[in-house]
Design an enzyme around this catalytic site. Structure first.
Site, PDB file in Angstrom:
ATOM      1  N   ALA A  35     -11.602 -14.969  -2.983  1.00  0.00           N
ATOM      2  CA  ALA A  35     -10.714 -16.103  -3.234  1.00  0.00           C
ATOM      3  C   ALA A  35     -10.859 -17.091  -2.080  1.00  0.00           C
ATOM      4  O   ALA A  35     -11.223 -16.698  -0.966  1.00  0.00           O
ATOM      5  CB  ALA A  35      -9.280 -15.608  -3.313  1.00  0.00           C
TER       6      ALA A  35
ATOM      7  N   GLY B 252     -12.195 -11.166  -4.385  1.00  0.00           N
ATOM      8  CA  GLY B 252     -12.138 -11.588  -5.789  1.00  0.00           C
ATOM      9  C   GLY B 252     -13.520 -11.668  -6.421  1.00  0.00           C
ATOM     10  O   GLY B 252     -13.650 -11.583  -7.652  1.00  0.00           O
TER      11      GLY B 252
ATOM     12  N   GLU C  57     -14.162  -8.231  -7.479  1.00  0.00           N
ATOM     13  CA  GLU C  57     -13.282  -7.969  -8.627  1.00  0.00           C
ATOM     14  C   GLU C  57     -13.816  -8.647  -9.892  1.00  0.00           C
ATOM     15  O   GLU C  57     -13.731  -8.093 -10.989  1.00  0.00           O
ATOM     16  CB  GLU C  57     -11.863  -8.452  -8.308  1.00  0.00           C
TER      17      GLU C  57
ATOM     18  N   GLU D  62      -9.567  -7.740   1.811  1.00  0.00           N
ATOM     19  CA  GLU D  62      -8.228  -8.351   1.826  1.00  0.00           C
ATOM     20  C   GLU D  62      -7.346  -7.792   2.930  1.00  0.00           C
ATOM     21  O   GLU D  62      -6.494  -8.507   3.469  1.00  0.00           O
ATOM     22  CB  GLU D  62      -7.537  -8.147   0.467  1.00  0.00           C
TER      23      GLU D  62
END
Ligand code: COA
Length: 258
Positions: free
Chosen positions: A65, A109, A112, A132
């Site tokens: 992200a 992300g 993911e 993260e």
């Protein structure tokens, strides 16, 4: 304005390239919105049978992200940014096969998103991680749920509780990627695989994906019943009649997607 997602077509395969190489293709709100719009258009385009997702440049698939967007955000702002539909879920439920072509950093992300795809092919240079924890966060794109299903509880916890990066070979050993290829063959080998899938009936691709995906959410007895229903549903298609006839007549089938 620079397009955040580049779309290319190779036969029946669409290639979506996240185009923020100066930010290692970090996922910001614009990328997510544009990705959803592209997927929406591809879903109703009968000419496209398989989708490939990759990152622009030679260094990164997606470095997670966009951390810049986290600064100063309230929980309510973040909740709004994580509203449905989310690309991770859309990818998993997409009616056409989606392949992640992982050309470099595959973090947070990005990892993911790769896990939401159906199949992952990685360059030998790719690096994987769920970092993260280094930001005081946890994965929020489904990673805590999808990663254990792919690699087992211990491997997933090791990734998430250390934030460490691993290389492509280790990612393959633990089941995070299906195939590792030389960096300069990533595109050709991914397209070769995509085209092998694209050659089949799009209806059969769709119900095969749906049946296999169901295994992740249904108890086995219900999954097997669901498979039986989908198998019988395939008997309603012209492509099933064609496939069976072509085998019996010793000729190549011609799929109509009907
Ligand atoms: N969000 C926003 N910007 C990011 C980013 C992210 N997730 N990842 C990289 N970038 C930006 C960097 O800030 C830098 O921008 P700048 O040139 O304007 O300063 C640019 O991309 C290049 O990254 P850089 O850190 O200089 O490259 P590197 O090769 O030294 O390191 C990484 C690569 C991937 C190890 C490092 O960028 C990194 O740790 N990124 C964050 C990964 C992460 O935590 N992701 C999960 C987010 S929840």
């Amino acid at each position: 304005m620079t397009e955040t997602i580049l779309k290319a077509r190779e036969g029946a395969v669409a290639i979506l390239t996240i185009n923020r190489p100066d930010k290692l293709n970090a996922l910001n709100d614009q990328v997510r919105d544009d990705m959803l719009a592209h997927l929406n258009a591809i879903e109703s385009d009968d000419e496209i049978r398989v989708v490939v997702i990759t990152g622009a440049g030679d260094k990164s698939f997606i470095a997670g992200a966009d951390i810049g967007e986290f600064a100063g955000r309230s929980p309510f702002d973040q909740r709004q940014a994580m509203r449905f539909p989310r690309i991770f879920d859309v990818m998993g439920q997409f009616p056409k096969p989606v392949i992640a072509m992982i050309n470099g950093f595959c973090l947070g992300g990005g990892c993911e998103l790769a896990m939401s795809c159906d199949i992952r092919i990685a360059s030998e240079k790719a690096r994987f991680g769920q970092p993260e924890i280094k930001l005081g966060l946890i994965p929020g794109g489904g990673g805590t749920q999808r990663m254990p299903r792919l690699v087992g509880l211990g491997n997933a916890l090791r990734m998430m509780l250390t934030g460490d990066m691993i290389g492509a070979d280790e990612a393959q050993r633990m089941g995070l990627v299906e195939q590792v290829v030389p960096h300069d063959e990533l595109r050709s080998q991914t397209l070769e695989l995509a085209n092998r899938m694209a050659a089949w009936s799009p209806l059969t691709l769709k119900i095969a994906k749906e049946a296999v995906r169901a295994s992740q959410r249904l108890p086995i007895e219900e999954g097997i019943l669901y498979e039986r229903d989908l198998f019988c549903l395939a008997f309603s298609t012209e492509d099933k009649a064609e496939g069976v006839a072509a085998f019996l007549e010793k000729r190549k089938a011609s799929w109509q997607g009907k």
